[in-house]
Design a protein around this motif. Structure first.
Motif, mmCIF file in Angstrom:
data_model
loop_
_atom_site.group_PDB
_atom_site.id
_atom_site.type_symbol
_atom_site.label_atom_id
_atom_site.label_comp_id
_atom_site.label_asym_id
_atom_site.label_seq_id
_atom_site.Cartn_x
_atom_site.Cartn_y
_atom_site.Cartn_z
ATOM 1 N N PHE A 1 -33.731 5.062 11.869
ATOM 2 C CA PHE A 1 -33.117 4.948 10.547
ATOM 3 C C PHE A 1 -32.773 6.337 10.008
ATOM 4 O O PHE A 1 -31.669 6.572 9.517
ATOM 5 C CB PHE A 1 -34.059 4.222 9.585
ATOM 6 C CG PHE A 1 -33.578 4.231 8.164
ATOM 7 C CD1 PHE A 1 -32.582 3.359 7.757
ATOM 8 C CD2 PHE A 1 -34.095 5.128 7.247
ATOM 9 C CE1 PHE A 1 -32.120 3.374 6.452
ATOM 10 C CE2 PHE A 1 -33.642 5.150 5.943
ATOM 11 C CZ PHE A 1 -32.651 4.269 5.538
ATOM 12 N N PHE A 2 -33.714 7.272 10.106
ATOM 13 C CA PHE A 2 -33.462 8.620 9.586
ATOM 14 C C PHE A 2 -32.414 9.356 10.415
ATOM 15 O O PHE A 2 -31.595 10.098 9.864
ATOM 16 C CB PHE A 2 -34.760 9.421 9.493
ATOM 17 C CG PHE A 2 -35.641 8.964 8.376
ATOM 18 C CD1 PHE A 2 -35.234 9.087 7.059
ATOM 19 C CD2 PHE A 2 -36.855 8.374 8.631
ATOM 20 C CE1 PHE A 2 -36.027 8.654 6.011
ATOM 21 C CE2 PHE A 2 -37.661 7.932 7.598
ATOM 22 C CZ PHE A 2 -37.244 8.063 6.285
ATOM 23 N N ALA A 3 -32.414 9.159 11.728
ATOM 24 C CA ALA A 3 -31.386 9.791 12.566
ATOM 25 C C ALA A 3 -30.000 9.267 12.204
ATOM 26 O O ALA A 3 -29.046 10.055 12.068
ATOM 27 C CB ALA A 3 -31.697 9.549 14.038
ATOM 28 N N ASP A 4 -29.889 7.954 12.012
ATOM 29 C CA ASP A 4 -28.599 7.372 11.620
ATOM 30 C C ASP A 4 -28.176 7.853 10.237
ATOM 31 O O ASP A 4 -27.004 8.141 10.001
ATOM 32 C CB ASP A 4 -28.671 5.847 11.631
ATOM 33 C CG ASP A 4 -28.808 5.275 13.031
ATOM 34 O OD1 ASP A 4 -28.529 6.013 13.998
ATOM 35 O OD2 ASP A 4 -29.198 4.101 13.155
ATOM 36 N N PHE A 5 -29.125 7.940 9.316
ATOM 37 C CA PHE A 5 -28.817 8.394 7.962
ATOM 38 C C PHE A 5 -28.293 9.829 7.965
ATOM 39 O O PHE A 5 -27.295 10.136 7.311
ATOM 40 C CB PHE A 5 -30.060 8.283 7.073
ATOM 41 C CG PHE A 5 -29.839 8.774 5.674
ATOM 42 C CD1 PHE A 5 -29.150 7.994 4.756
ATOM 43 C CD2 PHE A 5 -30.307 10.019 5.281
ATOM 44 C CE1 PHE A 5 -28.927 8.445 3.466
ATOM 45 C CE2 PHE A 5 -30.092 10.479 3.999
ATOM 46 C CZ PHE A 5 -29.399 9.687 3.087
ATOM 47 N N TRP B 1 -44.522 -7.311 22.177
ATOM 48 C CA TRP B 1 -45.055 -6.030 21.701
ATOM 49 C C TRP B 1 -44.014 -4.922 21.834
ATOM 50 O O TRP B 1 -43.948 -4.019 20.997
ATOM 51 C CB TRP B 1 -46.344 -5.691 22.445
ATOM 52 C CG TRP B 1 -47.414 -6.677 22.107
ATOM 53 C CD1 TRP B 1 -47.738 -7.807 22.799
ATOM 54 C CD2 TRP B 1 -48.244 -6.655 20.955
ATOM 55 N NE1 TRP B 1 -48.732 -8.475 22.151
ATOM 56 C CE2 TRP B 1 -49.069 -7.789 21.015
ATOM 57 C CE3 TRP B 1 -48.383 -5.781 19.881
ATOM 58 C CZ2 TRP B 1 -50.020 -8.081 20.049
ATOM 59 C CZ3 TRP B 1 -49.341 -6.066 18.915
ATOM 60 C CH2 TRP B 1 -50.142 -7.199 18.995
ATOM 61 N N ARG B 2 -43.192 -4.986 22.884
ATOM 62 C CA ARG B 2 -42.093 -4.015 22.998
ATOM 63 C C ARG B 2 -41.102 -4.196 21.855
ATOM 64 O O ARG B 2 -40.597 -3.214 21.298
ATOM 65 C CB ARG B 2 -41.368 -4.174 24.338
ATOM 66 C CG ARG B 2 -42.101 -3.586 25.508
ATOM 67 C CD ARG B 2 -41.214 -3.413 26.728
ATOM 68 N NE ARG B 2 -40.253 -4.465 26.946
ATOM 69 C CZ ARG B 2 -40.375 -5.444 27.820
ATOM 70 N NH1 ARG B 2 -41.451 -5.536 28.565
ATOM 71 N NH2 ARG B 2 -39.428 -6.346 27.966
ATOM 72 N N GLU B 3 -40.819 -5.442 21.498
ATOM 73 C CA GLU B 3 -39.904 -5.702 20.380
ATOM 74 C C GLU B 3 -40.493 -5.202 19.069
ATOM 75 O O GLU B 3 -39.770 -4.681 18.216
ATOM 76 C CB GLU B 3 -39.588 -7.199 20.290
ATOM 77 C CG GLU B 3 -38.681 -7.672 21.393
ATOM 78 C CD GLU B 3 -38.481 -9.172 21.391
ATOM 79 O OE1 GLU B 3 -39.287 -9.898 20.770
ATOM 80 O OE2 GLU B 3 -37.509 -9.626 22.019
ATOM 81 N N LEU B 4 -41.807 -5.333 18.902
ATOM 82 C CA LEU B 4 -42.447 -4.803 17.701
ATOM 83 C C LEU B 4 -42.340 -3.280 17.669
ATOM 84 O O LEU B 4 -42.041 -2.688 16.631
ATOM 85 C CB LEU B 4 -43.910 -5.227 17.622
ATOM 86 C CG LEU B 4 -44.688 -4.692 16.424
ATOM 87 C CD1 LEU B 4 -44.112 -5.239 15.128
ATOM 88 C CD2 LEU B 4 -46.160 -5.032 16.552
ATOM 89 N N GLY B 5 -42.562 -2.632 18.813
ATOM 90 C CA GLY B 5 -42.422 -1.178 18.880
ATOM 91 C C GLY B 5 -40.996 -0.742 18.592
ATOM 92 O O GLY B 5 -40.763 0.249 17.894
ATOM 93 N N TYR B 6 -40.024 -1.495 19.104
ATOM 94 C CA TYR B 6 -38.629 -1.171 18.830
ATOM 95 C C TYR B 6 -38.325 -1.331 17.346
ATOM 96 O O TYR B 6 -37.617 -0.515 16.757
ATOM 97 C CB TYR B 6 -37.688 -2.052 19.659
ATOM 98 C CG TYR B 6 -36.254 -1.788 19.332
ATOM 99 C CD1 TYR B 6 -35.615 -0.669 19.853
ATOM 100 C CD2 TYR B 6 -35.543 -2.603 18.463
ATOM 101 C CE1 TYR B 6 -34.311 -0.392 19.530
ATOM 102 C CE2 TYR B 6 -34.235 -2.330 18.140
ATOM 103 C CZ TYR B 6 -33.621 -1.220 18.677
ATOM 104 O OH TYR B 6 -32.328 -0.925 18.345
ATOM 105 N N GLY C 1 -36.980 1.075 12.210
ATOM 106 C CA GLY C 1 -37.229 1.240 10.781
ATOM 107 C C GLY C 1 -37.678 2.625 10.381
ATOM 108 O O GLY C 1 -37.756 2.927 9.185
ATOM 109 N N SER C 2 -37.951 3.484 11.331
ATOM 110 C CA SER C 2 -38.431 4.826 10.975
ATOM 111 C C SER C 2 -37.534 5.907 11.572
ATOM 112 O O SER C 2 -36.601 6.361 10.926
ATOM 113 C CB SER C 2 -39.886 4.997 11.432
ATOM 114 O OG SER C 2 -39.994 4.777 12.827
ATOM 115 N N VAL C 3 -37.763 6.277 12.796
ATOM 116 C CA VAL C 3 -37.064 7.404 13.418
ATOM 117 C C VAL C 3 -35.562 7.153 13.531
ATOM 118 O O VAL C 3 -34.751 8.001 13.144
ATOM 119 C CB VAL C 3 -37.668 7.696 14.817
ATOM 120 C CG1 VAL C 3 -36.909 8.794 15.519
ATOM 121 C CG2 VAL C 3 -39.128 8.048 14.695
#
Length: 172
Positions: free
Chosen positions: A75-79, A61-66, A71-73
């Protein structure tokens, strides 16, 4: 309760975090020799035992949260961070276009209300862009370090999981 969790989080979706977690732990090996070991226990033989073990583990479940964060936060920070570096590099390279005659009439760049359409304007922007690019590269490095620390914190085994690993190894 298990049936409701199965409808909210189908097993195939939950298991999507497993390869992402394994890949991220391998990437951590490039930064740290003592990177995050796998927190998963050895499942009993068979697909059913493996599935029950993986779905009942907190690490899954931790891996799913990661994976959701990646895929969201993240990704946008890196972009955004990489876009800042790309713009800084573009502003530094822009005078070269004008110096070789590429920019005479064919290249127009607008920065806010200011048109960059001549070599001197491009040179002025390039002078300002050098410290901007240095700051951007530093910010990307800091972001990468923070993301690595977050990854290690979230994907490393907890004390309880390490204790179970020790019990499992001593039992075998």
């Amino acid at each position: 309760c298990v049936g409701a969790m199965g409808m909210l989080f189908p097993p195939i979706l939950v298991l999507l975090g497993l390869p992402v977690g394994a890949l991220e732990r391998r990437r951590l090996l490039m930064l740290h020799a003592d990177a995050a070991p796998t927190p998963h226990v050895t499942p009993p033989p068979g697909v059913g035992g493996w599935l029950r073990t993986r779905l009942s583990e907190v690490a899954t479940w931790r891996e799913l949260g990661y994976t959701a964060c990646l895929g969201s936060v993240l990704f946008f920070a890196d972009f955004i961070a990489l876009s800042l570096v790309a713009f800084g590099a573009l502003f530094i390279v822009l005078p070269i276009f004008f110096a070789f005659g590429v920019g005479t009439g064919s290249v127009q760049f607008q920065l806010a209300d200011w048109d960059i359409d001549t070599g001197p304007k491009a040179a002025a922007v390039a002078i300002v862009a050098v410290p901007f690019l240095i700051f951007s590269v530093y910010a990307v490095s800091a972001l990468a370090g923070g993301q690595a620390a977050f990854t290690k914190w979230l994907l490393s085994p907890t004390e309880a999981e390490l204790g179970r690993k020790v019990e499992e190894l001593s039992g075998s």
